[in-house]
Design a protein around this motif. Structure first.
Motif, PDB file in Angstrom:
ATOM      1  N   ASP A  21       0.823  -1.206   0.000  1.00 33.42           N
ATOM      2  CA  ASP A  21       0.000   0.000   0.000  1.00 33.42           C
ATOM      3  C   ASP A  21       0.863   1.264   0.000  1.00 33.42           C
ATOM      4  O   ASP A  21       0.543   2.244  -0.672  1.00 33.42           O
ATOM      5  CB  ASP A  21      -0.921   0.006   1.216  1.00 33.42           C
ATOM      6  CG  ASP A  21      -1.891  -1.162   1.213  1.00 33.42           C
ATOM      7  OD1 ASP A  21      -2.761  -1.200   0.335  1.00 33.42           O
ATOM      8  OD2 ASP A  21      -1.750  -2.045   2.078  1.00 33.42           O
ATOM      9  N   ARG A  33      -8.505  -0.967   0.556  1.00 35.54           N
ATOM     10  CA  ARG A  33      -8.727  -2.200   1.307  1.00 35.54           C
ATOM     11  C   ARG A  33     -10.183  -2.603   1.085  1.00 35.54           C
ATOM     12  O   ARG A  33     -11.092  -2.023   1.650  1.00 35.54           O
ATOM     13  CB  ARG A  33      -8.464  -1.966   2.794  1.00 35.54           C
ATOM     14  CG  ARG A  33      -8.565  -3.200   3.659  1.00 35.54           C
ATOM     15  CD  ARG A  33      -7.268  -3.976   3.625  1.00 35.54           C
ATOM     16  NE  ARG A  33      -7.165  -4.891   4.752  1.00 35.54           N
ATOM     17  CZ  ARG A  33      -6.051  -5.504   5.117  1.00 35.54           C
ATOM     18  NH1 ARG A  33      -4.938  -5.285   4.446  1.00 35.54           N
ATOM     19  NH2 ARG A  33      -6.040  -6.345   6.129  1.00 35.54           N
ATOM     20  N   LYS A  34     -10.396  -3.593   0.220  1.00 32.10           N
ATOM     21  CA  LYS A  34     -11.745  -4.060  -0.070  1.00 32.10           C
ATOM     22  C   LYS A  34     -12.313  -4.755   1.164  1.00 32.10           C
ATOM     23  O   LYS A  34     -11.631  -5.529   1.835  1.00 32.10           O
ATOM     24  CB  LYS A  34     -11.725  -5.031  -1.245  1.00 32.10           C
ATOM     25  CG  LYS A  34     -11.193  -4.444  -2.545  1.00 32.10           C
ATOM     26  CD  LYS A  34     -12.164  -3.446  -3.145  1.00 32.10           C
ATOM     27  CE  LYS A  34     -13.415  -4.124  -3.665  1.00 32.10           C
ATOM     28  NZ  LYS A  34     -14.327  -3.136  -4.319  1.00 32.10           N
ATOM     29  N   ALA A  36     -13.151  -3.694   4.125  1.00 32.75           N
ATOM     30  CA  ALA A  36     -12.588  -3.357   5.437  1.00 32.75           C
ATOM     31  C   ALA A  36     -13.665  -3.369   6.518  1.00 32.75           C
ATOM     32  O   ALA A  36     -13.391  -3.664   7.681  1.00 32.75           O
ATOM     33  CB  ALA A  36     -11.920  -1.988   5.379  1.00 32.75           C
ATOM     34  N   PHE A  37     -14.895  -3.032   6.126  1.00 31.94           N
ATOM     35  CA  PHE A  37     -16.027  -3.027   7.037  1.00 31.94           C
ATOM     36  C   PHE A  37     -17.171  -3.822   6.417  1.00 31.94           C
ATOM     37  O   PHE A  37     -17.156  -4.139   5.228  1.00 31.94           O
ATOM     38  CB  PHE A  37     -16.479  -1.589   7.324  1.00 31.94           C
ATOM     39  CG  PHE A  37     -15.425  -0.726   7.943  1.00 31.94           C
ATOM     40  CD1 PHE A  37     -15.127  -0.834   9.293  1.00 31.94           C
ATOM     41  CD2 PHE A  37     -14.706   0.189   7.177  1.00 31.94           C
ATOM     42  CE1 PHE A  37     -14.142  -0.041   9.874  1.00 31.94           C
ATOM     43  CE2 PHE A  37     -13.728   0.983   7.744  1.00 31.94           C
ATOM     44  CZ  PHE A  37     -13.436   0.861   9.095  1.00 31.94           C
ATOM     45  N   HIS A  89      -8.991   1.114  12.971  1.00 34.92           N
ATOM     46  CA  HIS A  89      -8.871  -0.053  12.095  1.00 34.92           C
ATOM     47  C   HIS A  89      -7.384  -0.362  11.892  1.00 34.92           C
ATOM     48  O   HIS A  89      -6.580   0.552  11.651  1.00 34.92           O
ATOM     49  CB  HIS A  89      -9.537   0.222  10.747  1.00 34.92           C
ATOM     50  CG  HIS A  89      -9.686  -0.987   9.890  1.00 34.92           C
ATOM     51  ND1 HIS A  89      -8.632  -1.553   9.208  1.00 34.92           N
ATOM     52  CD2 HIS A  89     -10.766  -1.764   9.600  1.00 34.92           C
ATOM     53  CE1 HIS A  89      -9.053  -2.605   8.529  1.00 34.92           C
ATOM     54  NE2 HIS A  89     -10.348  -2.761   8.758  1.00 34.92           N
ATOM     55  N   TRP A  91      -5.651  -1.466   9.471  1.00 30.81           N
ATOM     56  CA  TRP A  91      -5.093  -0.991   8.198  1.00 30.81           C
ATOM     57  C   TRP A  91      -4.868   0.514   8.238  1.00 30.81           C
ATOM     58  O   TRP A  91      -3.854   1.015   7.756  1.00 30.81           O
ATOM     59  CB  TRP A  91      -6.032  -1.366   7.055  1.00 30.81           C
ATOM     60  CG  TRP A  91      -5.477  -1.138   5.685  1.00 30.81           C
ATOM     61  CD1 TRP A  91      -4.493  -1.858   5.051  1.00 30.81           C
ATOM     62  CD2 TRP A  91      -5.899  -0.126   4.749  1.00 30.81           C
ATOM     63  NE1 TRP A  91      -4.282  -1.359   3.785  1.00 30.81           N
ATOM     64  CE2 TRP A  91      -5.131  -0.302   3.575  1.00 30.81           C
ATOM     65  CE3 TRP A  91      -6.845   0.880   4.790  1.00 30.81           C
ATOM     66  CZ2 TRP A  91      -5.290   0.510   2.456  1.00 30.81           C
ATOM     67  CZ3 TRP A  91      -7.005   1.695   3.677  1.00 30.81           C
ATOM     68  CH2 TRP A  91      -6.227   1.511   2.522  1.00 30.81           C
ATOM     69  N   VAL A 146     -14.454   6.574   2.570  1.00 31.76           N
ATOM     70  CA  VAL A 146     -15.372   5.456   2.761  1.00 31.76           C
ATOM     71  C   VAL A 146     -16.698   5.811   2.095  1.00 31.76           C
ATOM     72  O   VAL A 146     -17.305   6.832   2.424  1.00 31.76           O
ATOM     73  CB  VAL A 146     -15.627   5.160   4.254  1.00 31.76           C
ATOM     74  CG1 VAL A 146     -16.371   3.836   4.407  1.00 31.76           C
ATOM     75  CG2 VAL A 146     -14.339   5.143   5.056  1.00 31.76           C
ATOM     76  N   ASP A 199     -15.952  -0.870   1.636  1.00 29.92           N
ATOM     77  CA  ASP A 199     -14.609  -0.654   1.104  1.00 29.92           C
ATOM     78  C   ASP A 199     -14.009   0.622   1.700  1.00 29.92           C
ATOM     79  O   ASP A 199     -14.715   1.578   2.020  1.00 29.92           O
ATOM     80  CB  ASP A 199     -14.624  -0.530  -0.418  1.00 29.92           C
ATOM     81  CG  ASP A 199     -15.024  -1.822  -1.111  1.00 29.92           C
ATOM     82  OD1 ASP A 199     -15.058  -2.873  -0.434  1.00 29.92           O
ATOM     83  OD2 ASP A 199     -15.325  -1.773  -2.322  1.00 29.92           O
ATOM     84  N   LEU A 200     -12.693   0.623   1.813  1.00 29.13           N
ATOM     85  CA  LEU A 200     -11.953   1.747   2.393  1.00 29.13           C
ATOM     86  C   LEU A 200     -10.776   2.055   1.484  1.00 29.13           C
ATOM     87  O   LEU A 200     -10.044   1.146   1.091  1.00 29.13           O
ATOM     88  CB  LEU A 200     -11.476   1.362   3.793  1.00 29.13           C
ATOM     89  CG  LEU A 200     -10.568   2.298   4.582  1.00 29.13           C
ATOM     90  CD1 LEU A 200     -11.240   3.644   4.809  1.00 29.13           C
ATOM     91  CD2 LEU A 200     -10.210   1.656   5.923  1.00 29.13           C
ATOM     92  N   SER A 201     -10.594   3.320   1.113  1.00 29.76           N
ATOM     93  CA  SER A 201      -9.460   3.696   0.272  1.00 29.76           C
ATOM     94  C   SER A 201      -8.610   4.729   0.979  1.00 29.76           C
ATOM     95  O   SER A 201      -9.050   5.399   1.924  1.00 29.76           O
ATOM     96  CB  SER A 201      -9.923   4.234  -1.086  1.00 29.76           C
ATOM     97  OG  SER A 201     -10.559   5.490  -0.936  1.00 29.76           O
ATOM     98  N   CYS A 202      -7.371   4.860   0.508  1.00 26.30           N
ATOM     99  CA  CYS A 202      -6.445   5.865   1.032  1.00 26.30           C
ATOM    100  C   CYS A 202      -5.704   6.463  -0.148  1.00 26.30           C
ATOM    101  O   CYS A 202      -5.298   5.742  -1.074  1.00 26.30           O
ATOM    102  CB  CYS A 202      -5.473   5.217   2.011  1.00 26.30           C
ATOM    103  SG  CYS A 202      -4.256   6.381   2.702  1.00 26.30           S
TER     104      CYS A 202
END
Length: 283
Positions: A21, A33-34, A36-37, A89, A91, A146, A199-202
């Motif tokens: 990442d 992160r697919k 993540a929740f 979280h 991640w 998110v 899903d969660l992105s950064c």
């Protein structure tokens, strides 16, 4: 761990391995992160966003325009039932530590809402390149996103031009808006993102990006969590706060990264994180 990690950070200090990442952030400018929740967690997020959005529209400067039919609203952490689950979280913690160092600070919590009729935004970054990034090619802040909905093609998905976080030109208006003569480069690289609930992105907000035209009758709310490293000053543009009771309820490892005042009573946030030019859109 990639050599681009924050100096002195070892994989042994992290909850999960985020080396790929970190590499993606420095090359593409975005990672994710697919799952993540759970979708149910995202549905509660959507409920909290809808409530805050409705309230913000009832008062002056409760929401700021990001183009026609597109809004940004900043909120306080305790307006979000899932705040601790988000910032704690593994991640999120690991990626913030790996990129920004152990003294990272949570400085922004808000959300974007493109409504029906939102148009293409101009290509942009969210703030000018910091001097540390220009000089050392080192990232000093991160933005986590998110989604509150399952993103579909006609809902005006987020579009990003990978690898453009290092683009730098005196032609950029306000240091953020490339001239239209540069658009061909971004359109050639453009990738649309279709995150699903959970899903969660950064990303680094320096990577050139835009919201696209929402041709559906649905809104596409997206939560934004902004995190600064020691050198960054993005927190100066945000006014989040927490009450004493909420502060006392937080785990210590969340409190040590939460950079905001502790108050007796919350005052609704007056938006000041305006981004010049986005009010025009690409009509």
């Amino acid at each position: 761990m990639t050599m681009r990690a924050y100096p002195g950070i070892s994989p042994d200090h992290l909850d999960v391995d985020v080396s790929a990442d970190v590499e993606a952030l420095y090359t593409d400018g975005i990672t994710a992160r697919k799952g993540a929740f759970t979708p149910e967690w995202a549905d509660r997020l959507r409920e909290d966003i809808d409530k805050a959005f409705a309230e913000a529209l009832t008062r002056p400067d409760g929401a700021v325009g990001r183009g026609p039919n597109r809004y940004y609203i900043e909120i306080h952490p305790e307006q979000l039932r899932g705040f601790v689950e988000l910032v704690d979280h593994p991640w999120v913690r690991s990626l913030c530590t790996a990129v920004l160092g152990p003294d990272y600070r949570i400085v922004e919590l808000g959300f974007d809402v493109p409504l029906e009729g939102a148009v293409n935004q101009p290509w942009h970054r969210d703030f000018p390149i910091p001097e540390e990034t220009r000089r050392e090619r080192r990232l000093t802040s991160l933005a986590f996103n998110v989604t509150g909905v399952d993103t579909e093609e006609d809902m005006g998905p987020f579009e990003i031009a990978p690898g453009t976080q290092w683009d730098d030109s005196p032609e950029f208006e306000h240091g953020m808006f490339p001239p239209k003569s540069h658009y061909g480069r971004y359109e050639e690289r453009a990738v649309r993102k279709y995150p699903q609930r959970g899903d969660l992105s950064c990303r680094t907000a320096l990577t050139i990006h835009r919201g696209t035209r929402n041709e559906s009758a649905k809104s596409r709310p997206v939560l934004v969590l902004g995190v600064d490293g020691p050198e960054a000053d993005n927190g100066d543009r945000h006014d989040t706060a927490v009450t004493r009771a909420f502060w006392d309820s937080l785990p210590e490892r969340v409190r040590e990264h939460l950079d905001c005042p502790v108050v007796d009573a919350l005052v609704p946030v007056t938006q000041k994180h305006t981004i010049e030019g986005l009010v025009m859109g690409d009509v």
